[in-house]
Design a protein around this motif. Sequence first.
Motif, mmCIF file in Angstrom:
data_model
loop_
_atom_site.group_PDB
_atom_site.id
_atom_site.type_symbol
_atom_site.label_atom_id
_atom_site.label_comp_id
_atom_site.label_asym_id
_atom_site.label_seq_id
_atom_site.Cartn_x
_atom_site.Cartn_y
_atom_site.Cartn_z
ATOM 1 N N ARG A 107 58.852 -85.481 23.368
ATOM 2 C CA ARG A 107 57.651 -86.052 23.980
ATOM 3 C C ARG A 107 58.023 -87.464 24.449
ATOM 4 O O ARG A 107 58.986 -88.046 23.949
ATOM 5 C CB ARG A 107 56.477 -86.087 23.003
ATOM 6 C CG ARG A 107 56.609 -87.074 21.867
ATOM 7 C CD ARG A 107 55.401 -87.019 20.946
ATOM 8 N NE ARG A 107 55.439 -88.053 19.930
ATOM 9 C CZ ARG A 107 56.100 -87.957 18.778
ATOM 10 N NH1 ARG A 107 56.768 -86.844 18.502
ATOM 11 N NH2 ARG A 107 56.087 -88.953 17.919
ATOM 12 N N GLN A 108 57.286 -87.988 25.377
ATOM 13 C CA GLN A 108 57.600 -89.316 25.901
ATOM 14 C C GLN A 108 57.451 -90.373 24.800
ATOM 15 O O GLN A 108 56.350 -90.594 24.304
ATOM 16 C CB GLN A 108 56.677 -89.649 27.069
ATOM 17 C CG GLN A 108 56.851 -88.731 28.276
ATOM 18 C CD GLN A 108 55.791 -88.978 29.330
ATOM 19 O OE1 GLN A 108 54.608 -89.164 29.013
ATOM 20 N NE2 GLN A 108 56.189 -88.967 30.587
ATOM 21 N N GLU A 142 56.170 -81.414 24.298
ATOM 22 C CA GLU A 142 54.728 -81.546 24.090
ATOM 23 C C GLU A 142 54.009 -82.117 25.312
ATOM 24 O O GLU A 142 52.781 -82.173 25.306
ATOM 25 C CB GLU A 142 54.461 -82.446 22.875
ATOM 26 C CG GLU A 142 54.893 -81.833 21.556
ATOM 27 C CD GLU A 142 54.556 -82.723 20.376
ATOM 28 O OE1 GLU A 142 54.209 -83.906 20.610
ATOM 29 O OE2 GLU A 142 54.634 -82.245 19.230
ATOM 30 N N ASP A 143 54.767 -82.570 26.320
ATOM 31 C CA ASP A 143 54.084 -83.172 27.471
ATOM 32 C C ASP A 143 54.707 -82.755 28.803
ATOM 33 O O ASP A 143 54.207 -81.863 29.472
ATOM 34 C CB ASP A 143 54.040 -84.704 27.346
ATOM 35 C CG ASP A 143 55.328 -85.310 26.827
ATOM 36 O OD1 ASP A 143 56.412 -84.815 27.193
ATOM 37 O OD2 ASP A 143 55.254 -86.291 26.072
ATOM 38 N N VAL A 160 60.742 -77.487 27.998
ATOM 39 C CA VAL A 160 59.643 -77.169 28.905
ATOM 40 C C VAL A 160 58.352 -77.009 28.104
ATOM 41 O O VAL A 160 58.331 -76.298 27.090
ATOM 42 C CB VAL A 160 59.942 -75.875 29.690
ATOM 43 C CG1 VAL A 160 58.813 -75.564 30.651
ATOM 44 C CG2 VAL A 160 61.271 -76.001 30.435
ATOM 45 N N PRO A 161 57.262 -77.654 28.527
ATOM 46 C CA PRO A 161 55.985 -77.492 27.813
ATOM 47 C C PRO A 161 55.548 -76.025 27.765
ATOM 48 O O PRO A 161 55.614 -75.314 28.768
ATOM 49 C CB PRO A 161 55.009 -78.332 28.646
ATOM 50 C CG PRO A 161 55.860 -79.315 29.378
ATOM 51 C CD PRO A 161 57.158 -78.604 29.650
ATOM 52 N N GLY A 162 55.133 -75.570 26.585
ATOM 53 C CA GLY A 162 54.664 -74.200 26.428
ATOM 54 C C GLY A 162 55.756 -73.160 26.364
ATOM 55 O O GLY A 162 55.459 -71.958 26.395
ATOM 56 N N GLN A 163 56.999 -73.580 26.258
ATOM 57 C CA GLN A 163 58.117 -72.638 26.231
ATOM 58 C C GLN A 163 59.179 -73.142 25.263
ATOM 59 O O GLN A 163 59.404 -74.348 25.140
ATOM 60 C CB GLN A 163 58.714 -72.506 27.641
ATOM 61 C CG GLN A 163 59.923 -71.586 27.730
ATOM 62 C CD GLN A 163 60.418 -71.442 29.160
ATOM 63 O OE1 GLN A 163 59.631 -71.418 30.106
ATOM 64 N NE2 GLN A 163 61.717 -71.360 29.330
ATOM 65 N N CYS A 185 61.821 -88.193 33.039
ATOM 66 C CA CYS A 185 60.553 -87.822 32.425
ATOM 67 C C CYS A 185 59.535 -88.957 32.426
ATOM 68 O O CYS A 185 58.518 -88.863 31.739
ATOM 69 C CB CYS A 185 60.790 -87.343 30.989
ATOM 70 S SG CYS A 185 61.726 -88.504 29.964
ATOM 71 N N GLY A 186 59.805 -90.015 33.173
ATOM 72 C CA GLY A 186 58.852 -91.115 33.233
ATOM 73 C C GLY A 186 59.541 -92.454 33.134
ATOM 74 O O GLY A 186 60.768 -92.548 33.107
ATOM 75 N N VAL A 187 58.736 -93.515 33.054
ATOM 76 C CA VAL A 187 59.295 -94.863 33.101
ATOM 77 C C VAL A 187 60.151 -95.184 31.880
ATOM 78 O O VAL A 187 60.989 -96.077 31.926
ATOM 79 C CB VAL A 187 58.165 -95.902 33.240
ATOM 80 C CG1 VAL A 187 57.458 -95.756 34.573
ATOM 81 C CG2 VAL A 187 57.157 -95.776 32.090
#
Length: 219
Positions: A107-108, A142-143, A160-163, A185-187
Amino acid sequence: MAALCGCSGPLSTLDPSGPSAASIALLWWVMLAGAGVLFALVLTLFLLVVLRPGWGSRLPSSRWIVLGGLALPAVILLPLICYGLLAGERLLPLPGHSPPRIEAVARQWVWTFRYPDRGNVATTNVLHLPAGTPVDIDVSSEDVIHAFWVPRLAGKIDAVPGQVNHLRIQADTPGRYEGQCNEFCGVGHARMHFVVIVDRPADYPAALAAAAATTKAEP
């Protein structure tokens, strides 16, 4: 010499310390050798045309297209493709064999590792493995989409979320290894790395228990 500096280090795929990573490194070297042979053949044809004007003019253009554009690459590329497919199959978990399992949840911008075979204890950003033992890593998120990668031990796999994706990993010798998320995945992506501690089999239970206790004590 500058290029050779990239062949070692904590995130080098060319400095393997496990059977999966060794297979990937060997595949890289085989691909490099094949690319080198193909480049040499093309360069030889180029030099013949430049240094010997008129060389090959007796062959029609259609023949050059078939021989140079299809046959020549196929001689090198087809064996490389076959070898790559076989190497990839060897990296897959074998059916019927169930080694210890660890859940890697992203998760981030944190990794949480849970150990169902060890009372479901958890560690944060530190993954403990027993040396010389294959372990199945169940990777999920989770995200957003992340990626689990320990270059010196195995290939990468997406979170991968949900997998849940599965990766078999094994370290040959005890030590400290570096892992990271290599899917943007983000900053905070640059900070999303983790440490892999490979313990001797006899020390593994105590080391994991100590790491899990430290994780619980953290606020």
